[in-house]
Write a protein that holds these residues in place. Structure first.
Motif, PDB file in Angstrom:
ATOM      1  N   MET A 133       0.762  -0.817   0.328  1.00 37.93           N
ATOM      2  CA  MET A 133      -0.538   0.389  -0.012  1.00 37.93           C
ATOM      3  C   MET A 133       1.135   1.198  -0.011  1.00 37.93           C
ATOM      4  O   MET A 133       1.996   1.349   1.383  1.00 37.93           O
ATOM      5  CB  MET A 133      -1.124  -0.271   1.104  1.00 37.93           C
ATOM      6  N   LEU A 134       0.457   1.547  -0.819  1.00 41.55           N
ATOM      7  CA  LEU A 134       1.964   3.333  -1.284  1.00 41.55           C
ATOM      8  C   LEU A 134       1.319   3.916  -2.040  1.00 41.55           C
ATOM      9  O   LEU A 134      -0.012   4.329  -2.213  1.00 41.55           O
ATOM     10  CB  LEU A 134       3.060   2.502  -1.904  1.00 41.55           C
ATOM     11  N   TYR A 135       1.830   5.804  -1.775  1.00 37.63           N
ATOM     12  CA  TYR A 135       1.522   6.447  -2.097  1.00 37.63           C
ATOM     13  C   TYR A 135       2.409   7.178  -2.985  1.00 37.63           C
ATOM     14  O   TYR A 135       1.430   7.731  -4.258  1.00 37.63           O
ATOM     15  CB  TYR A 135       0.384   7.167  -0.461  1.00 37.63           C
ATOM     16  N   LYS A 136       3.131   6.928  -2.789  1.00 36.70           N
ATOM     17  CA  LYS A 136       4.837   7.791  -3.814  1.00 36.70           C
ATOM     18  C   LYS A 136       5.147   6.607  -3.729  1.00 36.70           C
ATOM     19  O   LYS A 136       6.353   6.142  -3.467  1.00 36.70           O
ATOM     20  CB  LYS A 136       4.737   8.816  -3.495  1.00 36.70           C
ATOM     21  N   THR A 137       6.045   6.873  -5.796  1.00 35.29           N
ATOM     22  CA  THR A 137       7.264   6.203  -5.369  1.00 35.29           C
ATOM     23  C   THR A 137       7.786   7.106  -7.077  1.00 35.29           C
ATOM     24  O   THR A 137       7.284   7.645  -7.643  1.00 35.29           O
ATOM     25  CB  THR A 137       6.873   4.315  -6.073  1.00 35.29           C
ATOM     26  N   ASN A 138       9.398   6.457  -6.662  1.00 36.28           N
ATOM     27  CA  ASN A 138       9.917   6.892  -8.436  1.00 36.28           C
ATOM     28  C   ASN A 138      10.201   5.685  -9.155  1.00 36.28           C
ATOM     29  O   ASN A 138      11.421   5.944 -10.069  1.00 36.28           O
ATOM     30  CB  ASN A 138      11.644   7.787  -7.992  1.00 36.28           C
ATOM     31  N   LYS A 139      10.388   5.290  -8.857  1.00 32.61           N
ATOM     32  CA  LYS A 139       9.835   3.497  -9.865  1.00 32.61           C
ATOM     33  C   LYS A 139       8.791   3.606 -10.705  1.00 32.61           C
ATOM     34  O   LYS A 139       7.896   4.081 -10.014  1.00 32.61           O
ATOM     35  CB  LYS A 139       9.668   2.539  -8.431  1.00 32.61           C
ATOM     36  N   ASN A 140       9.189   3.080 -11.703  1.00 31.32           N
ATOM     37  CA  ASN A 140       8.122   2.625 -12.549  1.00 31.32           C
ATOM     38  C   ASN A 140       7.335   1.675 -12.391  1.00 31.32           C
ATOM     39  O   ASN A 140       7.935   0.554 -12.286  1.00 31.32           O
ATOM     40  CB  ASN A 140       8.873   2.416 -14.457  1.00 31.32           C
ATOM     41  N   LEU A 141       6.252   1.330 -12.350  1.00 31.20           N
ATOM     42  CA  LEU A 141       5.089   0.623 -12.114  1.00 31.20           C
ATOM     43  C   LEU A 141       4.455  -0.083 -13.006  1.00 31.20           C
ATOM     44  O   LEU A 141       4.032   0.404 -14.524  1.00 31.20           O
ATOM     45  CB  LEU A 141       4.078   0.780 -11.251  1.00 31.20           C
ATOM     46  N   ASN A 142       5.021  -1.327 -13.626  1.00 36.62           N
ATOM     47  CA  ASN A 142       4.254  -2.527 -14.565  1.00 36.62           C
ATOM     48  C   ASN A 142       2.395  -2.651 -14.208  1.00 36.62           C
ATOM     49  O   ASN A 142       2.250  -2.855 -13.082  1.00 36.62           O
ATOM     50  CB  ASN A 142       4.782  -3.619 -14.814  1.00 36.62           C
ATOM     51  N   ILE A 143       1.753  -2.381 -14.801  1.00 40.60           N
ATOM     52  CA  ILE A 143       0.346  -1.952 -15.152  1.00 40.60           C
ATOM     53  C   ILE A 143       0.052  -3.094 -14.576  1.00 40.60           C
ATOM     54  O   ILE A 143      -0.373  -3.460 -14.180  1.00 40.60           O
ATOM     55  CB  ILE A 143      -0.397  -2.132 -16.183  1.00 40.60           C
ATOM     56  N   LYS A 144       1.057  -4.478 -14.929  1.00 42.31           N
ATOM     57  CA  LYS A 144      -0.150  -5.786 -14.356  1.00 42.31           C
ATOM     58  C   LYS A 144       0.266  -6.059 -13.178  1.00 42.31           C
ATOM     59  O   LYS A 144       0.140  -7.073 -12.421  1.00 42.31           O
ATOM     60  CB  LYS A 144       0.890  -6.607 -15.598  1.00 42.31           C
ATOM     61  N   ASP A 145       1.103  -5.113 -12.154  1.00 41.44           N
ATOM     62  CA  ASP A 145       1.403  -5.106 -10.607  1.00 41.44           C
ATOM     63  C   ASP A 145       0.970  -4.388 -10.003  1.00 41.44           C
ATOM     64  O   ASP A 145       1.030  -4.295  -9.127  1.00 41.44           O
ATOM     65  CB  ASP A 145       2.849  -5.441 -10.492  1.00 41.44           C
ATOM     66  N   VAL A 146      -0.215  -3.707 -10.586  1.00 43.04           N
ATOM     67  CA  VAL A 146      -0.720  -2.936 -10.131  1.00 43.04           C
ATOM     68  C   VAL A 146      -2.699  -3.203  -9.621  1.00 43.04           C
ATOM     69  O   VAL A 146      -3.100  -3.214 -10.550  1.00 43.04           O
ATOM     70  CB  VAL A 146      -0.795  -1.523 -10.450  1.00 43.04           C
ATOM     71  N   TYR A 147      -2.270  -2.376  -8.119  1.00 45.62           N
ATOM     72  CA  TYR A 147      -4.902  -2.381  -8.021  1.00 45.62           C
ATOM     73  C   TYR A 147      -4.690  -1.566  -7.484  1.00 45.62           C
ATOM     74  O   TYR A 147      -4.174  -0.138  -6.512  1.00 45.62           O
ATOM     75  CB  TYR A 147      -4.527  -3.587  -6.884  1.00 45.62           C
ATOM     76  N   MET A 148      -5.665  -0.380  -8.522  1.00 44.29           N
ATOM     77  CA  MET A 148      -6.241   0.831  -8.470  1.00 44.29           C
ATOM     78  C   MET A 148      -6.891   1.060  -7.282  1.00 44.29           C
ATOM     79  O   MET A 148      -8.380   0.186  -7.578  1.00 44.29           O
ATOM     80  CB  MET A 148      -6.489   1.621  -9.993  1.00 44.29           C
ATOM     81  N   PHE A 149      -7.413   1.881  -6.446  1.00 41.93           N
ATOM     82  CA  PHE A 149      -7.807   2.136  -5.044  1.00 41.93           C
ATOM     83  C   PHE A 149      -8.177   3.963  -5.059  1.00 41.93           C
ATOM     84  O   PHE A 149      -7.917   4.685  -4.648  1.00 41.93           O
ATOM     85  CB  PHE A 149      -7.849   1.830  -3.665  1.00 41.93           C
ATOM     86  N   ASP A 150      -9.661   3.819  -6.302  1.00 50.24           N
ATOM     87  CA  ASP A 150      -9.534   5.275  -6.729  1.00 50.24           C
ATOM     88  C   ASP A 150     -11.099   5.333  -6.393  1.00 50.24           C
ATOM     89  O   ASP A 150     -11.421   4.767  -5.630  1.00 50.24           O
ATOM     90  CB  ASP A 150      -8.930   5.838  -7.591  1.00 50.24           C
TER      91      ASP A 150
END
Length: 277
Positions: free
Chosen positions: A215-232
């Protein structure tokens, strides 16, 4: 990919996860619900009367099969971790579990057996006519009772206040990784941090035998779309191509690639997080 499902009542979250799932977005209420269900499954001794009568059972499933709590280890990682408290080796102590696994390694068995023999010999010498002190063989877990662990940094005794942001997270991850690597049980690790650094990410992506939810809010890493879950505004797994297509088709997006590009741009604009497709 595995399907990790967290659900309770009308709340359900399906995460397609290989090793790590990054949970992003500003829907803090849904993030709270997600974490609460996960914690209730693993940390609550029993369901509350209110849950039984109103909201139903909290469940975690792997590939649509409800897990047995004894078959899965659960750990939390955050900035509130206290070495000073954990080093007291209480019931849920991460340090206690780490030391128990460390002591139980094969290379330590001969030493453990030797100590047990010496203690047994000493007990026999205490024999007298009134009370016979019977010896109890020490197991790796019982050895914790005669250990006094200390945490050292650069050869000086230290505590959590002597650690940097990266260090306080990494010390937890390293212990969890050691435990998970030496057990057959699958491990679920919930990491709740404001900022995902390169150092932390480089370590957690190589953790073994572990589903890691970040559970994160900021990062300087590029995240692969397949590894992301969206809470918005929308709550969904970005690795689910069918769901992405169904959500965005009504907005005139004609292809899956165009839909993903729209998601990527929206996340960059709104959250300042870079997504790769």
């Amino acid at each position: 990919m595995n399907l990790l499902t967290i659900k309770k009542g009308n709340k359900r979250y399906d995460l397609q996860i290989d090793n790590v799932k990054y949970c992003i977005g500003n829907n803090f209420e849904e993030k709270y619900n997600f974490e609460s269900i996960l914690k209730e499954v693993f940390l609550s001794s029993k369901e509350s009367e209110y849950s039984v009568n109103n909201t139903g059972q909290a469940q975690v499933l792997i590939n649509d099969k409800e897990i047995k709590i004894k078959e899965v280890n659960f750990y939390q990682v955050n900035l509130n971790y206290s070495i000073s408290a954990d080093i007291k080796l209480t019931t849920h102590s991460l340090i206690a579990k780490y030391l128990e696994i460390l002591i139980a390694q094969n290379e330590n068995i001969d030493t453990i057996n030797t100590i047990n023999l010496l203690l047994e010999s000493f007990t026999n010498e205490l024999d007298n006519e009134l009370i016979y002190p019977e010896f109890i063989t020490y197991t790796p877990k019982q050895f914790l009772k005669i250990l006094l662990p200390i945490f050292l940094k650069e050869e000086d005794q230290a505590n959590e206040y002597d650690l940097s942001y990266n260090e306080i997270i990494l010390i937890q991850l390293k212990m969890i990784n050691y435990i998970a690597s030496h057990q057959l049980n699958k491990t679920i690790c919930l990491i709740d941090i404001p900022y995902l650094t390169k150092e932390i990410n480089d370590y957690l992506i190589n953790m073994k035998n572990c589903f890691t939810i970040v559970m994160l809010y900021k990062t300087n890493k590029n995240l692969n779309i397949k590894d992301v879950y969206m809470f918005d505004n929308l709550i969904f797994d970005l690795s689910d191509d069918e769901q992405i297509y169904n959500i965005y088709i009504d907005k005139g997006v004609c292809t899956l690639q165009e839909a993903k590009e729209m998601i990527k741009n929206n996340i960059k604009t709104k959250l300042d997080i870079s997504i790769t497709i």
